[in-house]
Design a protein around this motif. Structure first.
Motif, PDB file in Angstrom:
ATOM      1  N   LEU A  77     -10.918 -14.749  24.628  1.00  0.00           N
ATOM      2  CA  LEU A  77     -11.484 -15.624  23.612  1.00  0.00           C
ATOM      3  C   LEU A  77     -12.635 -14.942  22.878  1.00  0.00           C
ATOM      4  O   LEU A  77     -12.744 -15.046  21.654  1.00  0.00           O
ATOM      5  N   ILE A  78     -13.469 -14.219  23.608  1.00  0.00           N
ATOM      6  CA  ILE A  78     -14.589 -13.502  22.995  1.00  0.00           C
ATOM      7  C   ILE A  78     -14.068 -12.409  22.061  1.00  0.00           C
ATOM      8  O   ILE A  78     -14.553 -12.239  20.939  1.00  0.00           O
ATOM      9  N   VAL A  79     -13.061 -11.676  22.506  1.00  0.00           N
ATOM     10  CA  VAL A  79     -12.481 -10.616  21.667  1.00  0.00           C
ATOM     11  C   VAL A  79     -11.885 -11.218  20.403  1.00  0.00           C
ATOM     12  O   VAL A  79     -12.084 -10.695  19.294  1.00  0.00           O
ATOM     13  N   ALA A  80     -11.165 -12.323  20.521  1.00  0.00           N
ATOM     14  CA  ALA A  80     -10.577 -12.974  19.351  1.00  0.00           C
ATOM     15  C   ALA A  80     -11.664 -13.455  18.392  1.00  0.00           C
ATOM     16  O   ALA A  80     -11.532 -13.304  17.172  1.00  0.00           O
ATOM     17  N   ALA A  81     -12.747 -14.006  18.923  1.00  0.00           N
ATOM     18  CA  ALA A  81     -13.847 -14.479  18.085  1.00  0.00           C
ATOM     19  C   ALA A  81     -14.513 -13.320  17.344  1.00  0.00           C
ATOM     20  O   ALA A  81     -14.866 -13.433  16.166  1.00  0.00           O
ATOM     21  N   VAL A  82     -14.673 -12.191  18.014  1.00  0.00           N
ATOM     22  CA  VAL A  82     -15.278 -11.012  17.378  1.00  0.00           C
ATOM     23  C   VAL A  82     -14.370 -10.492  16.259  1.00  0.00           C
ATOM     24  O   VAL A  82     -14.837 -10.144  15.174  1.00  0.00           O
ATOM     25  N   VAL A  83     -13.070 -10.448  16.491  1.00  0.00           N
ATOM     26  CA  VAL A  83     -12.132  -9.983  15.471  1.00  0.00           C
ATOM     27  C   VAL A  83     -12.178 -10.903  14.250  1.00  0.00           C
ATOM     28  O   VAL A  83     -12.217 -10.429  13.106  1.00  0.00           O
ATOM     29  N   VAL A  84     -12.193 -12.211  14.465  1.00  0.00           N
ATOM     30  CA  VAL A  84     -12.267 -13.166  13.359  1.00  0.00           C
ATOM     31  C   VAL A  84     -13.595 -13.014  12.617  1.00  0.00           C
ATOM     32  O   VAL A  84     -13.631 -13.029  11.378  1.00  0.00           O
ATOM     33  N   ALA A  85     -14.685 -12.837  13.347  1.00  0.00           N
ATOM     34  CA  ALA A  85     -15.993 -12.677  12.713  1.00  0.00           C
ATOM     35  C   ALA A  85     -16.039 -11.415  11.853  1.00  0.00           C
ATOM     36  O   ALA A  85     -16.557 -11.432  10.730  1.00  0.00           O
ATOM     37  N   ALA A  97     -13.494  -9.944  10.427  1.00  0.00           N
ATOM     38  CA  ALA A  97     -12.648 -10.186   9.255  1.00  0.00           C
ATOM     39  C   ALA A  97     -13.376 -11.028   8.213  1.00  0.00           C
ATOM     40  O   ALA A  97     -13.275 -10.764   7.004  1.00  0.00           O
ATOM     41  N   LEU A  98     -14.114 -12.040   8.653  1.00  0.00           N
ATOM     42  CA  LEU A  98     -14.862 -12.882   7.720  1.00  0.00           C
ATOM     43  C   LEU A  98     -15.987 -12.108   7.035  1.00  0.00           C
ATOM     44  O   LEU A  98     -16.218 -12.258   5.838  1.00  0.00           O
ATOM     45  N   VAL A  99     -16.688 -11.265   7.789  1.00  0.00           N
ATOM     46  CA  VAL A  99     -17.753 -10.440   7.207  1.00  0.00           C
ATOM     47  C   VAL A  99     -17.170  -9.464   6.193  1.00  0.00           C
ATOM     48  O   VAL A  99     -17.729  -9.254   5.113  1.00  0.00           O
ATOM     49  N   ALA A 100     -16.033  -8.858   6.515  1.00  0.00           N
ATOM     50  CA  ALA A 100     -15.397  -7.922   5.584  1.00  0.00           C
ATOM     51  C   ALA A 100     -14.963  -8.637   4.305  1.00  0.00           C
ATOM     52  O   ALA A 100     -15.136  -8.102   3.199  1.00  0.00           O
ATOM     53  N   ALA A 101     -14.406  -9.832   4.431  1.00  0.00           N
ATOM     54  CA  ALA A 101     -13.987 -10.590   3.248  1.00  0.00           C
ATOM     55  C   ALA A 101     -15.200 -10.973   2.397  1.00  0.00           C
ATOM     56  O   ALA A 101     -15.162 -10.861   1.160  1.00  0.00           O
ATOM     57  N   ALA A 102     -16.275 -11.398   3.034  1.00  0.00           N
ATOM     58  CA  ALA A 102     -17.489 -11.766   2.300  1.00  0.00           C
ATOM     59  C   ALA A 102     -18.085 -10.545   1.604  1.00  0.00           C
ATOM     60  O   ALA A 102     -18.521 -10.627   0.448  1.00  0.00           O
ATOM     61  N   ALA A 103     -18.097  -9.405   2.274  1.00  0.00           N
ATOM     62  CA  ALA A 103     -18.629  -8.182   1.662  1.00  0.00           C
ATOM     63  C   ALA A 103     -17.782  -7.766   0.471  1.00  0.00           C
ATOM     64  O   ALA A 103     -18.310  -7.343  -0.569  1.00  0.00           O
ATOM     65  N   THR A 104     -16.484  -7.897   0.582  1.00  0.00           N
ATOM     66  CA  THR A 104     -15.591  -7.553  -0.528  1.00  0.00           C
ATOM     67  C   THR A 104     -15.864  -8.451  -1.726  1.00  0.00           C
ATOM     68  O   THR A 104     -15.977  -7.973  -2.862  1.00  0.00           O
ATOM     69  N   LEU A 105     -15.978  -9.753  -1.500  1.00  0.00           N
ATOM     70  CA  LEU A 105     -16.254 -10.680  -2.593  1.00  0.00           C
ATOM     71  C   LEU A 105     -17.619 -10.420  -3.216  1.00  0.00           C
ATOM     72  O   LEU A 105     -17.785 -10.495  -4.437  1.00  0.00           O
ATOM     73  N   LEU A 106     -18.614 -10.092  -2.395  1.00  0.00           N
ATOM     74  CA  LEU A 106     -19.953  -9.804  -2.895  1.00  0.00           C
ATOM     75  C   LEU A 106     -19.958  -8.556  -3.771  1.00  0.00           C
ATOM     76  O   LEU A 106     -20.522  -8.546  -4.869  1.00  0.00           O
ATOM     77  N   VAL A 107     -19.306  -7.512  -3.310  1.00  0.00           N
ATOM     78  CA  VAL A 107     -19.251  -6.275  -4.083  1.00  0.00           C
ATOM     79  C   VAL A 107     -18.494  -6.497  -5.385  1.00  0.00           C
ATOM     80  O   VAL A 107     -18.903  -6.012  -6.440  1.00  0.00           O
ATOM     81  N   ARG A 108     -17.395  -7.240  -5.340  1.00  0.00           N
ATOM     82  CA  ARG A 108     -16.633  -7.518  -6.572  1.00  0.00           C
ATOM     83  C   ARG A 108     -17.468  -8.349  -7.543  1.00  0.00           C
ATOM     84  O   ARG A 108     -17.386  -8.164  -8.758  1.00  0.00           O
TER      85      ARG A 108
END
Length: 69
Positions: free
Chosen positions: A14-22, A24-35
């Motif tokens: 569960l911890i590993v899955a939560a870290v992977v999701v987190a 992914a969310l940070v990467a998506a937010a960074a992509t949107l911010l840079v764009r």
């Protein structure tokens, strides 16, 4: 090591899955911010082939082509 604890148990999974999701969310937010800051990429479309264009074919011509087969 028993097969029951092979992957560290349900809590670790569960911890590993939560870290992977987190991540992914940070990467998506960074992509949107840079764009938003830099805007869309500029320059030539890398998928466009020079000298070629899309040809629109009249639907009646397509029907005629299939009818003559």
């Amino acid at each position: 090591m028993s097969s029951k604890n092979l992957f560290g148990g349900p809590r670790t999974l569960l911890i590993v899955a939560a870290v992977v999701v987190a991540i992914a969310l940070v990467a998506a937010a960074a992509t949107l911010l840079v764009r938003a800051v830099l805007g869309p990429p500029e320059g030539e479309d890398p998928f466009e082939i020079e000298g070629y264009s899309v040809v629109q074919v009249d639907p009646q011509v397509i029907d005629l082509a299939f009818a003559t087969r």
